[in-house]
Scaffold this motif. Structure first.
Motif, PDB file in Angstrom:
ATOM      1  N   ALA A  32       0.807  -1.218   0.000  1.00  0.00           N
ATOM      2  CA  ALA A  32       0.000   0.000   0.000  1.00  0.00           C
ATOM      3  C   ALA A  32       0.838   1.264   0.000  1.00  0.00           C
ATOM      4  O   ALA A  32       0.361   2.323  -0.395  1.00  0.00           O
ATOM      5  CB  ALA A  32      -0.926   0.012   1.217  1.00  0.00           C
ATOM      6  N   ILE A  33       2.101   1.184   0.430  1.00  0.00           N
ATOM      7  CA  ILE A  33       2.916   2.375   0.675  1.00  0.00           C
ATOM      8  C   ILE A  33       4.281   2.235   0.006  1.00  0.00           C
ATOM      9  O   ILE A  33       4.965   1.230   0.176  1.00  0.00           O
ATOM     10  CB  ILE A  33       3.127   2.589   2.185  1.00  0.00           C
ATOM     11  CG1 ILE A  33       1.786   2.697   2.911  1.00  0.00           C
ATOM     12  CG2 ILE A  33       3.990   3.817   2.443  1.00  0.00           C
ATOM     13  CD1 ILE A  33       1.896   2.640   4.419  1.00  0.00           C
ATOM     14  N   LEU A  67      -2.078  15.606  -0.254  1.00  0.00           N
ATOM     15  CA  LEU A  67      -2.239  14.309  -0.905  1.00  0.00           C
ATOM     16  C   LEU A  67      -2.934  14.535  -2.246  1.00  0.00           C
ATOM     17  O   LEU A  67      -4.014  15.124  -2.300  1.00  0.00           O
ATOM     18  CB  LEU A  67      -3.077  13.391  -0.026  1.00  0.00           C
ATOM     19  CG  LEU A  67      -3.017  11.892  -0.331  1.00  0.00           C
ATOM     20  CD1 LEU A  67      -1.611  11.344  -0.068  1.00  0.00           C
ATOM     21  CD2 LEU A  67      -4.028  11.137   0.515  1.00  0.00           C
ATOM     22  N   LEU A  89     -10.064   8.490   3.767  1.00  0.00           N
ATOM     23  CA  LEU A  89      -8.834   8.995   4.371  1.00  0.00           C
ATOM     24  C   LEU A  89      -9.043  10.412   4.893  1.00  0.00           C
ATOM     25  O   LEU A  89      -8.613  10.743   6.005  1.00  0.00           O
ATOM     26  CB  LEU A  89      -7.695   8.993   3.353  1.00  0.00           C
ATOM     27  CG  LEU A  89      -6.932   7.699   3.120  1.00  0.00           C
ATOM     28  CD1 LEU A  89      -5.894   7.893   2.028  1.00  0.00           C
ATOM     29  CD2 LEU A  89      -6.251   7.231   4.400  1.00  0.00           C
ATOM     30  N   ASN A 168      -2.612   5.957  -7.936  1.00  0.00           N
ATOM     31  CA  ASN A 168      -1.902   6.244  -6.701  1.00  0.00           C
ATOM     32  C   ASN A 168      -2.331   7.567  -6.080  1.00  0.00           C
ATOM     33  O   ASN A 168      -2.783   8.486  -6.776  1.00  0.00           O
ATOM     34  CB  ASN A 168      -0.394   6.282  -6.948  1.00  0.00           C
ATOM     35  CG  ASN A 168       0.174   4.909  -7.242  1.00  0.00           C
ATOM     36  OD1 ASN A 168      -0.256   3.911  -6.671  1.00  0.00           O
ATOM     37  ND2 ASN A 168       1.144   4.855  -8.138  1.00  0.00           N
ATOM     38  N   ARG A 180       5.959  10.092  -0.822  1.00  0.00           N
ATOM     39  CA  ARG A 180       5.310   8.788  -0.746  1.00  0.00           C
ATOM     40  C   ARG A 180       4.336   8.659  -1.907  1.00  0.00           C
ATOM     41  O   ARG A 180       3.834   9.648  -2.429  1.00  0.00           O
ATOM     42  CB  ARG A 180       4.467   8.637   0.529  1.00  0.00           C
ATOM     43  CG  ARG A 180       5.201   8.634   1.833  1.00  0.00           C
ATOM     44  CD  ARG A 180       5.821   7.274   2.126  1.00  0.00           C
ATOM     45  NE  ARG A 180       6.181   7.178   3.527  1.00  0.00           N
ATOM     46  CZ  ARG A 180       7.269   7.715   4.067  1.00  0.00           C
ATOM     47  NH1 ARG A 180       8.106   8.415   3.307  1.00  0.00           N
ATOM     48  NH2 ARG A 180       7.540   7.575   5.361  1.00  0.00           N
ATOM     49  N   TYR A 182       0.794   6.099  -2.317  1.00  0.00           N
ATOM     50  CA  TYR A 182      -0.047   5.070  -1.717  1.00  0.00           C
ATOM     51  C   TYR A 182      -0.966   4.492  -2.785  1.00  0.00           C
ATOM     52  O   TYR A 182      -1.503   5.245  -3.607  1.00  0.00           O
ATOM     53  CB  TYR A 182      -0.914   5.668  -0.612  1.00  0.00           C
ATOM     54  CG  TYR A 182      -0.174   6.417   0.455  1.00  0.00           C
ATOM     55  CD1 TYR A 182       0.770   5.776   1.257  1.00  0.00           C
ATOM     56  CD2 TYR A 182      -0.428   7.764   0.685  1.00  0.00           C
ATOM     57  CE1 TYR A 182       1.440   6.469   2.269  1.00  0.00           C
ATOM     58  CE2 TYR A 182       0.235   8.468   1.686  1.00  0.00           C
ATOM     59  CZ  TYR A 182       1.170   7.816   2.473  1.00  0.00           C
ATOM     60  OH  TYR A 182       1.833   8.499   3.464  1.00  0.00           O
ATOM     61  N   PHE A 188      -5.236  -0.754  -1.617  1.00  0.00           N
ATOM     62  CA  PHE A 188      -5.506   0.318  -0.659  1.00  0.00           C
ATOM     63  C   PHE A 188      -5.641  -0.257   0.747  1.00  0.00           C
ATOM     64  O   PHE A 188      -6.375  -1.209   0.977  1.00  0.00           O
ATOM     65  CB  PHE A 188      -6.797   1.041  -1.048  1.00  0.00           C
ATOM     66  CG  PHE A 188      -7.213   2.118  -0.080  1.00  0.00           C
ATOM     67  CD1 PHE A 188      -6.539   3.321  -0.030  1.00  0.00           C
ATOM     68  CD2 PHE A 188      -8.290   1.918   0.779  1.00  0.00           C
ATOM     69  CE1 PHE A 188      -6.924   4.319   0.856  1.00  0.00           C
ATOM     70  CE2 PHE A 188      -8.688   2.911   1.671  1.00  0.00           C
ATOM     71  CZ  PHE A 188      -8.002   4.121   1.707  1.00  0.00           C
ATOM     72  N   GLU A 190      -6.250   1.484   4.295  1.00  0.00           N
ATOM     73  CA  GLU A 190      -6.512   2.736   5.008  1.00  0.00           C
ATOM     74  C   GLU A 190      -5.738   2.819   6.320  1.00  0.00           C
ATOM     75  O   GLU A 190      -5.121   3.848   6.621  1.00  0.00           O
ATOM     76  CB  GLU A 190      -8.014   2.885   5.278  1.00  0.00           C
ATOM     77  CG  GLU A 190      -8.372   4.172   6.003  1.00  0.00           C
ATOM     78  CD  GLU A 190      -9.865   4.299   6.239  1.00  0.00           C
ATOM     79  OE1 GLU A 190     -10.249   5.114   7.091  1.00  0.00           O
ATOM     80  OE2 GLU A 190     -10.657   3.586   5.574  1.00  0.00           O
ATOM     81  N   ILE A 193      -1.964   3.351   5.753  1.00  0.00           N
ATOM     82  CA  ILE A 193      -1.693   4.700   5.245  1.00  0.00           C
ATOM     83  C   ILE A 193      -1.854   5.737   6.356  1.00  0.00           C
ATOM     84  O   ILE A 193      -1.039   6.655   6.501  1.00  0.00           O
ATOM     85  CB  ILE A 193      -2.604   5.022   4.051  1.00  0.00           C
ATOM     86  CG1 ILE A 193      -2.258   4.113   2.857  1.00  0.00           C
ATOM     87  CG2 ILE A 193      -2.462   6.494   3.636  1.00  0.00           C
ATOM     88  CD1 ILE A 193      -3.246   4.183   1.711  1.00  0.00           C
ATOM     89  N   ASP A 196       1.110   5.717   8.583  1.00  0.00           N
ATOM     90  CA  ASP A 196       2.239   6.370   7.932  1.00  0.00           C
ATOM     91  C   ASP A 196       2.073   7.892   7.955  1.00  0.00           C
ATOM     92  O   ASP A 196       3.027   8.629   8.231  1.00  0.00           O
ATOM     93  CB  ASP A 196       2.366   5.867   6.492  1.00  0.00           C
ATOM     94  CG  ASP A 196       3.694   6.261   5.857  1.00  0.00           C
ATOM     95  OD1 ASP A 196       4.742   5.917   6.417  1.00  0.00           O
ATOM     96  OD2 ASP A 196       3.661   6.928   4.803  1.00  0.00           O
ATOM     97  N   LEU A 197       0.858   8.361   7.658  1.00  0.00           N
ATOM     98  CA  LEU A 197       0.613   9.805   7.692  1.00  0.00           C
ATOM     99  C   LEU A 197       0.851  10.377   9.086  1.00  0.00           C
ATOM    100  O   LEU A 197       1.451  11.450   9.235  1.00  0.00           O
ATOM    101  CB  LEU A 197      -0.827  10.086   7.239  1.00  0.00           C
ATOM    102  CG  LEU A 197      -1.130   9.893   5.751  1.00  0.00           C
ATOM    103  CD1 LEU A 197      -2.623  10.022   5.483  1.00  0.00           C
ATOM    104  CD2 LEU A 197      -0.357  10.914   4.899  1.00  0.00           C
TER     105      LEU A 197
END
Length: 202
Positions: A32-33, A67, A89, A168, A180, A182, A188, A190, A193, A196-197
């Motif tokens: 995903a990342i 994003l 998100l 992406n 990054r 994603y 995906f 969630e 992500i 990570d955020l």
């Protein structure tokens, strides 16, 4: 003929191998990342038109993490998955008080005017306080912008009402560097992500 085929094969392998040299070798954290903070991807300066018909661009995003993704309102395929994913998100980011802007570039600017994008965002429940749907350029301009800023292809598909574009979500830092990307579609994740955020924004 065998020599020609061998030459073509070697040429393709060299081109693929050169991608790491050109863009930096990405570090994959999960399906995903993908961490590309060392790759040197920079977003070109831009000023386009948002869903309210107002000018919006890189000057409005200076010092902000944002994003980005690419969509179009009549998309018959991947956008129907990507847009709910990015809205989910946004809802969690806003709920958790993370400072992040969201930017969607239409890849069908001839059809998607400001009003169309506003209706599209409303239909999916976007919070316009930190979500900006952009248009106001030509197909050629967005194709160049996507290729140079996000290393992504935008291309109309012959005999189809679809347009090829990236699935992406690209995370851009306050200096305009893409750090990054994603997966916004089949891989995906969630929760991954969001973790990570949080690690970046807090």
């Amino acid at each position: 003929m065998k020599i020609i085929k061998m030459f073509l094969t070697i040429s393709i392998m060299l081109i693929l191998a050169s991608c790491g040299f050109l863009y930096g070798e990405p570090t994959t954290k999960s399906d995903a990342i993908t961490d590309i903070s060392e790759a040197g991807w920079e977003v070109n300066d831009f000023e386009y038109t948002n869903q309210f018909g107002e000018a919006f661009g890189t000057k409005d995003l200076e010092g902000e993490y944002w994003l980005a993704n690419m969509i179009f309102t009549s998309c018959p395929t991947v956008c129907r998955t990507m847009t709910p994913n990015i809205i989910a998100l946004q809802e969690e980011v806003n709920k958790q008080g993370l400072d992040l802007q969201f930017v969607s570039f239409t890849v069908d600017p001839d059809f998607d005017d400001a009003g169309s994008l506003k209706k599209y965002g409303e239909a999916y429940g976007a919070d316009f306080s930190n979500y900006h749907f952009l248009t106001g350029y030509t197909v050629e301009e967005i194709s160049t912008f996507a290729r140079e800023s996000f290393k992504s292809l935008v291309q109309e598909l012959p005999d189809s009402n679809d347009i090829m574009h990236s699935v992406n979500f690209f995370l851009v830092d306050g200096d305009g560097n893409v750090i990054r990307f994603y997966d916004g579609d089949s891989d995906f994740d969630e929760n991954a992500i969001l973790r990570d955020l949080k690690s970046i924004l807090r």
